[in-house]
Design a protein around this motif. Structure first.
Motif, PDB file in Angstrom:
ATOM      1  N   PRO A  17     -24.144  -6.337   2.106  1.00  0.00           N
ATOM      2  CA  PRO A  17     -22.681  -6.406   2.159  1.00  0.00           C
ATOM      3  C   PRO A  17     -22.053  -5.299   1.311  1.00  0.00           C
ATOM      4  O   PRO A  17     -22.755  -4.611   0.556  1.00  0.00           O
ATOM      5  CB  PRO A  17     -22.390  -7.770   1.547  1.00  0.00           C
ATOM      6  N   THR A  18     -20.752  -5.135   1.448  1.00  0.00           N
ATOM      7  CA  THR A  18     -20.021  -4.155   0.635  1.00  0.00           C
ATOM      8  C   THR A  18     -18.940  -4.863  -0.166  1.00  0.00           C
ATOM      9  O   THR A  18     -18.105  -5.579   0.384  1.00  0.00           O
ATOM     10  CB  THR A  18     -19.398  -3.065   1.518  1.00  0.00           C
ATOM     11  N   PHE A  19     -18.967  -4.659  -1.478  1.00  0.00           N
ATOM     12  CA  PHE A  19     -18.040  -5.263  -2.432  1.00  0.00           C
ATOM     13  C   PHE A  19     -16.844  -4.325  -2.583  1.00  0.00           C
ATOM     14  O   PHE A  19     -16.997  -3.173  -3.006  1.00  0.00           O
ATOM     15  CB  PHE A  19     -18.762  -5.427  -3.765  1.00  0.00           C
ATOM     16  N   SER A  20     -15.653  -4.813  -2.223  1.00  0.00           N
ATOM     17  CA  SER A  20     -14.473  -3.950  -2.197  1.00  0.00           C
ATOM     18  C   SER A  20     -13.313  -4.561  -2.979  1.00  0.00           C
ATOM     19  O   SER A  20     -13.259  -5.776  -3.208  1.00  0.00           O
ATOM     20  CB  SER A  20     -14.017  -3.715  -0.751  1.00  0.00           C
ATOM     21  N   LEU A  21     -12.379  -3.686  -3.336  1.00  0.00           N
ATOM     22  CA  LEU A  21     -11.148  -4.122  -3.987  1.00  0.00           C
ATOM     23  C   LEU A  21     -10.391  -5.099  -3.080  1.00  0.00           C
ATOM     24  O   LEU A  21     -10.519  -5.052  -1.852  1.00  0.00           O
ATOM     25  CB  LEU A  21     -10.274  -2.910  -4.301  1.00  0.00           C
ATOM     26  N   GLY A  22      -9.579  -5.962  -3.674  1.00  0.00           N
ATOM     27  CA  GLY A  22      -8.933  -7.025  -2.935  1.00  0.00           C
ATOM     28  C   GLY A  22      -7.876  -6.544  -1.954  1.00  0.00           C
ATOM     29  O   GLY A  22      -6.892  -5.928  -2.342  1.00  0.00           O
ATOM     30  N   PHE A  23      -8.102  -6.815  -0.675  1.00  0.00           N
ATOM     31  CA  PHE A  23      -7.074  -6.526   0.321  1.00  0.00           C
ATOM     32  C   PHE A  23      -7.074  -7.608   1.383  1.00  0.00           C
ATOM     33  O   PHE A  23      -8.107  -8.212   1.683  1.00  0.00           O
ATOM     34  CB  PHE A  23      -7.256  -5.135   0.940  1.00  0.00           C
ATOM     35  N   THR A  24      -5.910  -7.849   1.948  1.00  0.00           N
ATOM     36  CA  THR A  24      -5.740  -8.900   2.953  1.00  0.00           C
ATOM     37  C   THR A  24      -5.511  -8.324   4.340  1.00  0.00           C
ATOM     38  O   THR A  24      -5.539  -9.051   5.328  1.00  0.00           O
ATOM     39  CB  THR A  24      -4.552  -9.795   2.588  1.00  0.00           C
ATOM     40  N   ALA A  25      -5.251  -7.022   4.413  1.00  0.00           N
ATOM     41  CA  ALA A  25      -5.077  -6.329   5.690  1.00  0.00           C
ATOM     42  C   ALA A  25      -5.142  -4.838   5.412  1.00  0.00           C
ATOM     43  O   ALA A  25      -4.885  -4.389   4.287  1.00  0.00           O
ATOM     44  CB  ALA A  25      -3.736  -6.693   6.325  1.00  0.00           C
ATOM     45  N   PHE A  26      -5.490  -4.067   6.420  1.00  0.00           N
ATOM     46  CA  PHE A  26      -5.494  -2.606   6.283  1.00  0.00           C
ATOM     47  C   PHE A  26      -4.068  -2.127   6.564  1.00  0.00           C
ATOM     48  O   PHE A  26      -3.780  -1.548   7.606  1.00  0.00           O
ATOM     49  CB  PHE A  26      -6.501  -1.997   7.263  1.00  0.00           C
ATOM     50  N   ASP A  27      -3.164  -2.370   5.602  1.00  0.00           N
ATOM     51  CA  ASP A  27      -1.737  -2.187   5.831  1.00  0.00           C
ATOM     52  C   ASP A  27      -1.216  -0.897   5.201  1.00  0.00           C
ATOM     53  O   ASP A  27      -1.988  -0.036   4.762  1.00  0.00           O
ATOM     54  CB  ASP A  27      -0.971  -3.403   5.307  1.00  0.00           C
ATOM     55  N   ALA A  28       0.106  -0.789   5.126  1.00  0.00           N
ATOM     56  CA  ALA A  28       0.744   0.420   4.600  1.00  0.00           C
ATOM     57  C   ALA A  28       0.390   0.669   3.140  1.00  0.00           C
ATOM     58  O   ALA A  28       0.283   1.814   2.698  1.00  0.00           O
ATOM     59  CB  ALA A  28       2.254   0.327   4.774  1.00  0.00           C
ATOM     60  N   GLU A  29       0.206  -0.402   2.368  1.00  0.00           N
ATOM     61  CA  GLU A  29      -0.157  -0.244   0.960  1.00  0.00           C
ATOM     62  C   GLU A  29      -1.527   0.396   0.824  1.00  0.00           C
ATOM     63  O   GLU A  29      -1.757   1.225  -0.066  1.00  0.00           O
ATOM     64  CB  GLU A  29      -0.120  -1.601   0.255  1.00  0.00           C
ATOM     65  N   ILE A  30      -2.457   0.039   1.705  1.00  0.00           N
ATOM     66  CA  ILE A  30      -3.776   0.684   1.709  1.00  0.00           C
ATOM     67  C   ILE A  30      -3.635   2.129   2.179  1.00  0.00           C
ATOM     68  O   ILE A  30      -4.175   3.059   1.571  1.00  0.00           O
ATOM     69  CB  ILE A  30      -4.763  -0.078   2.617  1.00  0.00           C
ATOM     70  N   GLY A  31      -2.886   2.319   3.263  1.00  0.00           N
ATOM     71  CA  GLY A  31      -2.703   3.659   3.816  1.00  0.00           C
ATOM     72  C   GLY A  31      -2.011   4.631   2.881  1.00  0.00           C
ATOM     73  O   GLY A  31      -2.150   5.844   3.014  1.00  0.00           O
ATOM     74  N   LYS A  32      -1.267   4.109   1.930  1.00  0.00           N
ATOM     75  CA  LYS A  32      -0.562   4.946   0.954  1.00  0.00           C
ATOM     76  C   LYS A  32      -1.533   5.774   0.105  1.00  0.00           C
ATOM     77  O   LYS A  32      -1.196   6.871  -0.351  1.00  0.00           O
ATOM     78  CB  LYS A  32       0.262   4.005   0.060  1.00  0.00           C
ATOM     79  N   TYR A  33      -2.745   5.241  -0.089  1.00  0.00           N
ATOM     80  CA  TYR A  33      -3.733   5.930  -0.931  1.00  0.00           C
ATOM     81  C   TYR A  33      -5.000   6.324  -0.181  1.00  0.00           C
ATOM     82  O   TYR A  33      -5.686   7.266  -0.587  1.00  0.00           O
ATOM     83  CB  TYR A  33      -4.131   5.025  -2.104  1.00  0.00           C
TER      84      TYR A  33
ATOM     85  N   ASN B 282     -14.520   1.532  -1.215  1.00  0.00           N
ATOM     86  CA  ASN B 282     -13.128   1.093  -1.306  1.00  0.00           C
ATOM     87  C   ASN B 282     -12.166   2.022  -0.580  1.00  0.00           C
ATOM     88  O   ASN B 282     -12.355   3.243  -0.575  1.00  0.00           O
ATOM     89  CB  ASN B 282     -12.704   1.031  -2.780  1.00  0.00           C
ATOM     90  N   GLY B 283     -11.136   1.409   0.012  1.00  0.00           N
ATOM     91  CA  GLY B 283     -10.026   2.174   0.539  1.00  0.00           C
ATOM     92  C   GLY B 283      -8.795   1.998  -0.340  1.00  0.00           C
ATOM     93  O   GLY B 283      -7.973   2.881  -0.467  1.00  0.00           O
ATOM     94  N   GLY B 284      -8.692   0.822  -0.967  1.00  0.00           N
ATOM     95  CA  GLY B 284      -7.562   0.527  -1.835  1.00  0.00           C
ATOM     96  C   GLY B 284      -7.438  -0.973  -1.998  1.00  0.00           C
ATOM     97  O   GLY B 284      -8.322  -1.733  -1.599  1.00  0.00           O
ATOM     98  N   TYR B 285      -6.331  -1.411  -2.583  1.00  0.00           N
ATOM     99  CA  TYR B 285      -6.120  -2.851  -2.775  1.00  0.00           C
ATOM    100  C   TYR B 285      -4.644  -3.181  -2.594  1.00  0.00           C
ATOM    101  O   TYR B 285      -3.763  -2.356  -2.835  1.00  0.00           O
ATOM    102  CB  TYR B 285      -6.607  -3.300  -4.161  1.00  0.00           C
ATOM    103  N   ASN B 286      -4.388  -4.406  -2.118  1.00  0.00           N
ATOM    104  CA  ASN B 286      -3.009  -4.890  -2.019  1.00  0.00           C
ATOM    105  C   ASN B 286      -2.863  -6.310  -2.552  1.00  0.00           C
ATOM    106  O   ASN B 286      -1.813  -6.927  -2.399  1.00  0.00           O
ATOM    107  CB  ASN B 286      -2.491  -4.804  -0.569  1.00  0.00           C
ATOM    108  N   ASP B 287      -3.955  -6.827  -3.176  1.00  0.00           N
ATOM    109  CA  ASP B 287      -3.893  -8.165  -3.760  1.00  0.00           C
ATOM    110  C   ASP B 287      -4.850  -8.223  -4.954  1.00  0.00           C
ATOM    111  O   ASP B 287      -6.072  -8.244  -4.786  1.00  0.00           O
ATOM    112  CB  ASP B 287      -4.284  -9.215  -2.718  1.00  0.00           C
ATOM    113  N   THR B 288      -4.279  -8.248  -6.151  1.00  0.00           N
ATOM    114  CA  THR B 288      -5.103  -8.208  -7.364  1.00  0.00           C
ATOM    115  C   THR B 288      -5.626  -9.579  -7.777  1.00  0.00           C
ATOM    116  O   THR B 288      -6.170  -9.727  -8.871  1.00  0.00           O
ATOM    117  CB  THR B 288      -4.311  -7.584  -8.530  1.00  0.00           C
ATOM    118  N   SER B 289      -5.495 -10.560  -6.891  1.00  0.00           N
ATOM    119  CA  SER B 289      -6.108 -11.860  -7.165  1.00  0.00           C
ATOM    120  C   SER B 289      -7.436 -12.018  -6.428  1.00  0.00           C
ATOM    121  O   SER B 289      -8.071 -13.063  -6.519  1.00  0.00           O
ATOM    122  CB  SER B 289      -5.161 -12.995  -6.751  1.00  0.00           C
ATOM    123  N   LEU B 290      -7.850 -10.958  -5.707  1.00  0.00           N
ATOM    124  CA  LEU B 290      -9.000 -11.064  -4.809  1.00  0.00           C
ATOM    125  C   LEU B 290     -10.088 -10.034  -5.094  1.00  0.00           C
ATOM    126  O   LEU B 290      -9.832  -8.971  -5.668  1.00  0.00           O
ATOM    127  CB  LEU B 290      -8.550 -10.851  -3.355  1.00  0.00           C
TER     128      LEU B 290
END
Length: 494
Positions: free
Chosen positions: A423-439, A362-370
């Protein structure tokens, strides 16, 4: 007769749905938010000091995971030490004090040169320019014995994380082609060069001891923002190189993978194993941020991943699946996927018994529905991951950031190269955006910043996916046409 077949099919489908419902209830009763939270808070605590490979903090994490395995009833694997440890013989490579590169008799300035690899080199090699150093570029016959000169990253993608990951692949391709070394020209994004200097200019790196004293392969990075050296090397194609690198020192660094297993219940399927994997190392301690925090606690990356594997271990140890389970937590992922690289070359159980590797990183998440699965559609087990996510109110999506090359940046790729669907199971994200980069790889990636209601859904989706895959009569495999499909056919003699 057709009616009988239809009735049989309906009964089979009905029984499958009942089984899935039973599995869902079992997961709900086993995987609890309080347990998840406790594990993450411990693994990402300041006391473990960022779990950097080779430090006391990662040793504490390894012991915590192994004792948790023991408490859950996970069995040791034959060949492991102290029950659950596979020793990984890493070395600290102390970089040479001196190294230099001359092109047509002119030296590349020291601030524009990083020695990435190589020891005791003094040569004037021939070179060949290979554009961005892709697999197609390295198919050229004239590479052996020469230095491959390549451009960093790829056209249209100069994100520093991708550049770093792609560089490792270029080195591997160069070595496989018999190149004497590789020189990588960084012609774009000069800000990235400052980043690389800060974390690659520390004077040491982790790796494996080389027993081949004749191995003089080297790798140099050149900052070439004004394209001066590119002009010489690409267009003239007759420039002279002179490479000098001092002697590297190596010091042993004790390290270990943590491994456990649970035998399957089906007399036929138990000889097939599902691997549940994650890396448990992180970045350790670095420069303090504006808040005075210097510890990279790595809650998302990758305490979350570790605890998904521990949760699967808890569930499967209490209620074993038809297929056997192998749980592996890798060391030194952040140092170049070293723990998983060592494991696939030194497996404790034959690789052709490993029919699936369900990795979590995981890198992080920006969508908790995914849930975001890197490689969701690349294996036949994707249907189980989708239905398991839906069972807990989440939607499984495939990699939304293909430009990042994420499939090749985690431990799963070492298994995929051997032919194992991974495959790799990761926290929900829709893009490698600023919210991911924050953490992502930041001191702010702390356990108190995580949404644990979402974690409970996410963990349950992982464990239910695991159980559905492990209980399916059909053995999972690569989707036909995948780049690793043929490797899988060779591994399993299909």
């Amino acid at each position: 007769m057709n009616n009988k077949i239809w009735i049989f099919g309906a009964l089979l489908l009905s029984s499958f749905h009942l089984l899935a419902q039973d599995e869902t209830e079992l997961v709900k009763n086993t995987i609890k938010k309080s347990t998840i939270k406790g594990h993450i808070y411990f693994l990402a605590s300041d006391e473990l000091a960022g779990r950097e490979t080779g430090t006391p903090g990662i040793d504490v994490a390894a012991r915590y995971i192994s004792t948790t395995f023991q408490r859950y009833g996970v069995s040791p694997v034959e060949g492991a030490s102290e029950g659950y440890f596979q020793e990984v013989p890493l070395v600290q490579n102390i970089a040479p004090d001196a190294y230099a590169l001359q092109i047509d008799g002119e030296s590349v300035a020291s601030e524009n040169l990083i020695r990435v690899e190589g020891s005791d080199v003094n040569s004037e090699p021939e070179y060949i320019f290979l554009n961005y150093g892709t697999e197609e570029d390295f198919e050229f016959d004239g590479v052996e014995g020469k230095v491959a000169v390549v451009l960093a990253g790829q056209e249209g993608n100069q994100d520093y994380r991708f550049v770093y990951q792609a560089s490792g692949k270029k080195s591997r391709l160069a070595k496989e082609a018999g190149a004497a070394g590789i020189v990588e020209l960084h012609t774009e994004n000069p800000d990235s060069w400052k980043t690389f200097q800060s974390f690659m200019g520390r004077g040491s790196s982790l790796g494996f001891e080389s027993n081949d004293k004749s191995d003089s392969f080297f790798k140099l990075w050149v900052n070439d923002a004004d394209k001066k050296w590119l002009e010489k090397l690409e267009k003239r194609k007759k420039s002279e190189l002179n490479v000098t690198i001092g002697k590297e020192m190596q010091l042993p660094v004790p390290s270990k993978n943590v491994v456990g297993m649970v035998e399957g219940t089906d007399p036929d399927l138990k000889d097939e194993f599902i691997i549940y994997s994650a890396h448990y190392d992180h970045l350790g301690i670095g420069k303090a941020n504006a808040e005075g925090d210097s510890i990279y606690n790595g809650a998302r990356d990758n305490a979350v991943g570790v605890v998904t594997v521990m949760s699967a271990a808890e569930s499967i140890a209490k209620n074993p699946t038809k297929r056997s389970a192998l749980f592996i937590l890798f060391t030194a992922e952040e140092k170049g996927l070293l723990g998983s690289k060592y494991y696939v070359e030194n497996p404790l159980i034959p690789l052709n018994q490993m029919v699936y590797c369900f990795n979590s990183d995981n890198g992080g998440y920006n969508d908790t529905s995914l849930t975001t699965i890197i490689g969701l559609e690349r294996t036949t087990a994707g249907k189980h991951i989708k239905s398991a996510s839906e069972a807990f109110g989440l939607k499984a999506i495939d990699d939304p950031a293909g430009e990042q090359g994420l499939f090749d940046r985690s431990d799963n790729v070492n298994f995929a190269r051997k032919g194992i669907p991974a495959p790799t199971f990761s926290l929900g994200f829709t893009a490698f955006d600023a919210e991911i980069g924050k953490y992502y790889h930041q001191q702010s990636d702390n356990p108190e910043s995580i949404d644990y209601d979402y974690m409970e859904q996410f963990f349950r989706a992982f464990v239910l996916s695991a159980r559905l895959i492990a209980n399916d009569e059909e053995t999972p495999f690569w989707t036909e046409g995948d780049k690793y499909y043929d490797a899988g056919k060779a591994l399993y003699n299909k």
